[in-house]
Every structure is written in C-alpha cells, then in structure tokens.
Design an enzyme around this catalytic site. Structure first.
Site, PDB file in Angstrom:
ATOM      1  N   PRO A   2       0.823  -1.216   0.000  1.00 38.08           N
ATOM      2  CA  PRO A   2       0.000   0.000   0.000  1.00 38.08           C
ATOM      3  C   PRO A   2       0.853   1.260   0.000  1.00 38.08           C
ATOM      4  CG  PRO A   2      -0.122  -1.122   2.126  1.00 38.08           C
ATOM      5  CD  PRO A   2       0.642  -2.019   1.209  1.00 38.08           C
ATOM      6  N   GLU A   3       0.550   2.165  -0.911  1.00 38.45           N
ATOM      7  CA  GLU A   3       1.255   3.447  -0.931  1.00 38.45           C
ATOM      8  C   GLU A   3       0.297   4.537  -0.461  1.00 38.45           C
ATOM      9  OE1 GLU A   3       4.348   4.245  -3.490  1.00 38.45           O
ATOM     10  OE2 GLU A   3       4.191   2.417  -4.637  1.00 38.45           O
ATOM     11  N   LYS A  58       2.245   7.346   5.186  1.00 42.68           N
ATOM     12  CA  LYS A  58       1.539   6.079   5.117  1.00 42.68           C
ATOM     13  C   LYS A  58       1.048   5.617   6.496  1.00 42.68           C
ATOM     14  CE  LYS A  58       4.580   3.934   2.147  1.00 42.68           C
ATOM     15  NZ  LYS A  58       4.925   2.771   1.327  1.00 42.68           N
ATOM     16  N   ARG A 277      15.347  -1.346  -7.151  1.00 37.89           N
ATOM     17  CA  ARG A 277      13.914  -1.148  -7.379  1.00 37.89           C
ATOM     18  C   ARG A 277      13.681  -0.805  -8.848  1.00 37.89           C
ATOM     19  NH1 ARG A 277      11.246   1.780  -2.401  1.00 37.89           N
ATOM     20  NH2 ARG A 277       9.624   0.341  -3.038  1.00 37.89           N
TER      21      ARG A 277
END
Ligand SMILES: [Zn+2]
Length: 287
Positions: A2-3, A58, A277
């Site tokens: 989740p961002e 977040k 990434r």
C-alpha cells in the site's frame, strides 16, 4: 504494497465507519508484528471513543478520547477489513489492494464495535500498531519526516534548497522519506516520467524548470491516484481484476517495451534498476 493513495482510501473508509464510535473489545491473536504490540494495548483502547481519524504519509492516526493516539502502518501486506455483525457482506477490505475478502489466515487484531468488527490482516507482518500518549509525542514522532508530497510545503523553494550540492540521484531522493513523505516506487516512476526527468539525474543538476515540474507532478500524480482509488473502490464489487484497473492509470510503470504514451515520441519504455527497485524510463523524453 500500500502506498499513500491506498492508505488515504483506508483512512476515508475508517472515517465513514468508526468516527465517534466506541471500541467495545480488542482481541489480539498474534502480537508479533514489525514491532510487538504493547502489553496494555487492549486495556488502553477498550471503552475508548475514536474522536478523529487522520493520516500522515503512510500512517493512519486514530485519536482517542483518553488523549492517546494509535498509529497504524500497513507495512508490505497489511489490510483492514470490516465485518458487519448482521449483514454478511462478501467484500470486507476497506481499500482496493490485496484480497477483497477477509482471508482465513493471518488475522492478527480484531477491534470490536457494537455492530461490526475491524480486523487487521497481515501475512508478512511488516505492519504495526503503536500507541503514543500525547500530542507532543505525536508531533515528535513525525518530526524526522519531510513534508508530504501533496502539501504546499513541498514547493520550489524547499526543493531547490534541499538539492543544493546533492549528488544523490533524483529517484532515490523522491523515495527518501526524510526529504519528502509518501512517495513510493510506483509513484516516483510516474512523477519523473510526467516531469520529463531521468531518474538517474543527480538532484543538484535539476534545472529550475524541472524542479517546478517535479513539485507540480508530485501533487498531481498522488491526487489523481487518490481520486482514482476513490472511484475504483465503488466498482470494487463488480470487477475481477481490481489491480488491473488501477494500473490502467499508469503512464510508465510496468510498461516495459511498450511505446511511450507521449504524442510525437518514438521512444520505447525500458526497465532498469535503481537501488534494486524497478525503474521505467523513456530515454527520449526523460533527460
Ligand atoms: Zn517518450
């Protein structure tokens, strides 16, 4: 994972459901999350009224009527589910990532209200619940974070000042939560594509125009995703591939070997890695 936009959706769902509701009971079946859930967690929360639900980066922040704050971080795979005690609705997830239904395993924390239960599910257990007992401590906790990408504090002046002499590449800068809060890997890719900046570029080499673009598109991309999430959650029940719909809004992420979406650009999107990434770039328009 989740961002920020996903966490914002969860926050809004919680705001609709649990604001001004009293916590009846808490049942913890596994305390070993990223940080161990503190011993007196249940006794500090049971019987308390939730007076507000907010978010920073977040983190979801529940304000309680005993002046405690409960921080919730969903980590890599945490989801919150709402189970109505009377209506057995199929869809339980308060957001649109991972399982739509309450999974059978990995339900670690249950927060019971009079008519429903909020259940925390987390297979990888990188998420956590943390209590802070004053506003001062809350403020201190978030002091180390940079401004949120969507806030007016993340502006030209701020970025320019922080980028003087900065040799780090721009992509890693965007992912550094001490510099700016709430930008994850997917969004960093999208922001840099729209700003026409190559992710490998040293931060100090950004032109004024590029910095202006960066501030603008950071806000735009995150706000768009929040809006998109907000509308996709309504369709959540009708569609099979929720993540597919979500990905449709991406212009560069996960588009390896596909043509650049910009008119008049003949480039193809390439995939490379920066600090392990995935980075997606159109070399023609991202200089
Ligand atoms: Zn291009």
């Amino acid at each position: 994972m989740p961002e920020l936009p996903e966490v914002e959706i969860v926050k809004r769902s919680l705001n609709n459901k649990i604001k001004y509701k009293k916590i009846k009971k808490i049942i913890i079946t596994n305390r070993n999350l990223r940080f161990k859930v503190q011993k007196d967690f249940e006794s500090l929360l049971e019987g308390r009224l939730i007076t507000n639900i907010s978010r920073f980066s977040k983190y979801i922040i529940l304000s309680l009527d005993n002046h405690y704050y409960c921080l919730i971080h969903l980590g890599m795979s945490g989801t919150l589910h709402l189970i109505d005690h009377k209506k057995k609705e199929k869809i339980t997830n308060l957001s649109f990532y991972h399982s739509k239904f309450l999974p059978k395993k990995h339900n670690h924390i249950k927060i019971k209200f009079s008519n429903f239960t909020i259940t925390y599910n987390d297979p990888r257990r990188f998420g956590f619940f943390k209590l802070l007992n004053s506003k001062k401590k809350l403020k201190k906790y978030f002091q180390r974070f940079g401004p949120e990408a969507t806030s007016s504090k993340f502006n030209f002046k701020f970025i320019k000042h922080r980028f003087l002499n900065k040799k780090k590449n721009i992509k890693n800068c965007l992912l550094d939560q001490n510099f700016v809060s709430g930008i994850g890997n997917i969004y960093a890719n999208e922001i840099l594509f729209r700003s026409k900046i190559n992710p490998f570029k040293e931060a100090k080499k950004l032109t004024n125009k590029e910095i202006i673009q960066l501030a603008k598109y950071s806000k735009l991309v995150l706000n768009l995703s929040i809006r998109f999430g907000g509308s996709s959650i309504k369709d959540f029940k009708n569609i099979k591939g929720v993540s597919g719909l979500f990905q449709n809004s991406f212009k560069v992420y996960n588009r390896e070997n596909k043509n650049c979406v910009r008119k008049n650009c003949k480039g193809k999107i390439i995939r490379t890695f920066i600090s392990n990434r995935s980075s997606f770039i159109c070399k023609f328009c991202q200089k």
